[in-house]
Write an enzyme that holds these catalytic residues in place. Structure first.
Site, PDB file in Angstrom:
ATOM      1  N   ILE A  49      -7.267   7.475  -0.851  1.00 23.31           N
ATOM      2  CA  ILE A  49      -7.304   6.029  -1.035  1.00 23.31           C
ATOM      3  C   ILE A  49      -8.166   5.467   0.085  1.00 23.31           C
ATOM      4  O   ILE A  49      -8.053   5.888   1.240  1.00 23.31           O
ATOM      5  CB  ILE A  49      -5.883   5.429  -1.003  1.00 23.31           C
ATOM      6  CG1 ILE A  49      -5.936   3.899  -1.185  1.00 23.31           C
ATOM      7  CG2 ILE A  49      -5.152   5.792   0.266  1.00 23.31           C
ATOM      8  CD1 ILE A  49      -4.545   3.268  -1.293  1.00 23.31           C
ATOM      9  N   SER A  50      -9.066   4.571  -0.246  1.00 23.75           N
ATOM     10  CA  SER A  50      -9.987   4.029   0.750  1.00 23.75           C
ATOM     11  C   SER A  50      -9.241   3.241   1.814  1.00 23.75           C
ATOM     12  O   SER A  50      -8.099   2.805   1.623  1.00 23.75           O
ATOM     13  CB  SER A  50     -11.029   3.119   0.080  1.00 23.75           C
ATOM     14  OG  SER A  50     -11.880   3.855  -0.760  1.00 23.75           O
ATOM     15  N   ALA A  51      -9.885   3.054   2.951  1.00 25.80           N
ATOM     16  CA  ALA A  51      -9.296   2.283   4.040  1.00 25.80           C
ATOM     17  C   ALA A  51      -9.038   0.846   3.587  1.00 25.80           C
ATOM     18  O   ALA A  51      -9.817   0.278   2.819  1.00 25.80           O
ATOM     19  CB  ALA A  51     -10.222   2.287   5.248  1.00 25.80           C
ATOM     20  N   ARG A  92       0.828  -1.215   0.000  1.00 26.26           N
ATOM     21  CA  ARG A  92       0.000   0.000   0.000  1.00 26.26           C
ATOM     22  C   ARG A  92       0.859   1.262   0.000  1.00 26.26           C
ATOM     23  O   ARG A  92       0.457   2.302  -0.526  1.00 26.26           O
ATOM     24  CB  ARG A  92      -0.916  -0.036   1.226  1.00 26.26           C
ATOM     25  CG  ARG A  92      -1.867   1.151   1.379  1.00 26.26           C
ATOM     26  CD  ARG A  92      -2.798   0.859   2.547  1.00 26.26           C
ATOM     27  NE  ARG A  92      -3.471   2.035   3.063  1.00 26.26           N
ATOM     28  CZ  ARG A  92      -4.662   2.460   2.673  1.00 26.26           C
ATOM     29  NH1 ARG A  92      -5.303   1.796   1.719  1.00 26.26           N
ATOM     30  NH2 ARG A  92      -5.226   3.531   3.215  1.00 26.26           N
TER      31      ARG A  92
END
Length: 309
Positions: free
Chosen positions: A95-97, A66
């Protein structure tokens, strides 16, 4: 004897900002873990929460760091990259969790086997696009659509960096059937890097900007007919992921979902909680839906909202 570890002021301030950002967007801070310092630690945390159950999803999440998709000009510290939280990536986007990524991958995993065709709408950082790329393999195809040109190019670099470690050297190619004819900005592709990333012209109507391995990334708005037509050339799709909320399922996207396919998207109003929803299209074309959980994501933006007056 060593004293307590003190987080640097800049990191602590950013961590606090992330918590406030998550709270304002409906992301529960109860699951945010700032103790993760590696990708493996993050995945272990997701497994412990039972958010990752598939060995294929686990393998992909461990393979794709990530950190490669959050290392922007904003200087995101590593411990924030690996936290279970949304992280700003520029252009007012995030950016999403990881927990949401894990849930979406789990919901779509059965439809993204080797050779499948996948559409990722609102690709943003490119992280889920990369996950889909590894899941469908060399025989598969992933089309990604992002309305922010800067994020498309940023994601292209991240994809090249992360995928090259798993698929080897990626030779640059350019264009798609009819892409050069539609491009009114440039008829000659401009290379972005040496790992198979190539820029092929940009337009808000939907143009192929990055192609590498089995991924084609377009700059455009999914609510624009031209953009939908551009990515539609890669379909119909076995799986569609939408990273922004809509009040109802866009008919154009539903038409691109092949019989037996699945779409995952948040449904609901733009300023309140939405429902992460699974849309299944049966072999006879009938549609069924099921609600998974509450989420809070930014809405799809109409094309005319992006044009100057």
């Amino acid at each position: 004897m060593l004293g307590p570890i003190v987080r640097p002021p800049c990191a602590r301030t950013l961590a606090d900002a992330i918590r406030r950002f998550a709270s304002s967007t409906g992301q529960s801070t109860a699951t945010i873990n700032f103790n993760n310092d590696t990708q493996d630690a993050l995945v272990n945390s997701l497994i412990k929460q039972e958010l990752v159950r598939s060995p294929r999803v686990e393998a992909v999440l461990r393979a794709l760091d990530r950190r490669d998709f959050t290392s922007t000009h904003m200087g995101i510290p590593a411990h924030v990259s690996y936290s279970d939280s949304q992280v700003p990536i520029g252009q007012g986007q995030s950016i999403s969790a990881p927990s949401l990524h894990a849930i979406c991958l789990g919901l779509l995993e059965g439809h993204v086997g080797p050779g499948a065709a996948v559409l990722d709408v609102g690709a943003g950082s490119g992280y889920l696009t990369a996950c889909f790329s590894l899941l469908v393999g060399p025989a598969g195809r992933v089309a990604a659509l992002e309305r922010h040109e800067r994020l498309v190019e940023q994601a292209g670099w991240a994809l090249a960096c992360s995928l090259s470690a798993h698929v080897g050297d990626m030779q640059p190619t350019h264009g798609s059937p009819g892409a050069q004819e539609r491009d009114t900005h440039s008829s000659q592709p401009q290379q972005l890097g040496s790992q198979g990333v190539q820029r092929t012209g940009v337009s808000s109507g939907g143009r192929l900007v990055v192609r590498l391995h089995n991924v084609e990334m377009y700059h455009g708005n999914v609510l624009d007919d031209a953009a939908l037509e551009a990515v539609g050339a890669c379909g119909p799709f076995h799986a569609i992921h939408v990273g922004a909320a809509a009040r109802e399922v866009p008919g154009g996207l539903l038409a691109l979902l092949r019989p037996g396919g699945r779409m995952v998207l948040p449904l609901g109003p733009p300023v309140a909680m939405q429902a992460l929803t699974v849309i299944d299209k049966a072999a006879d074309g009938s549609i069924s839906s099921s609600r998974v959980r509450d989420v809070k994501l930014p809405p799809l933006v109409p094309p005319n909202a992006e044009r100057p007056l």
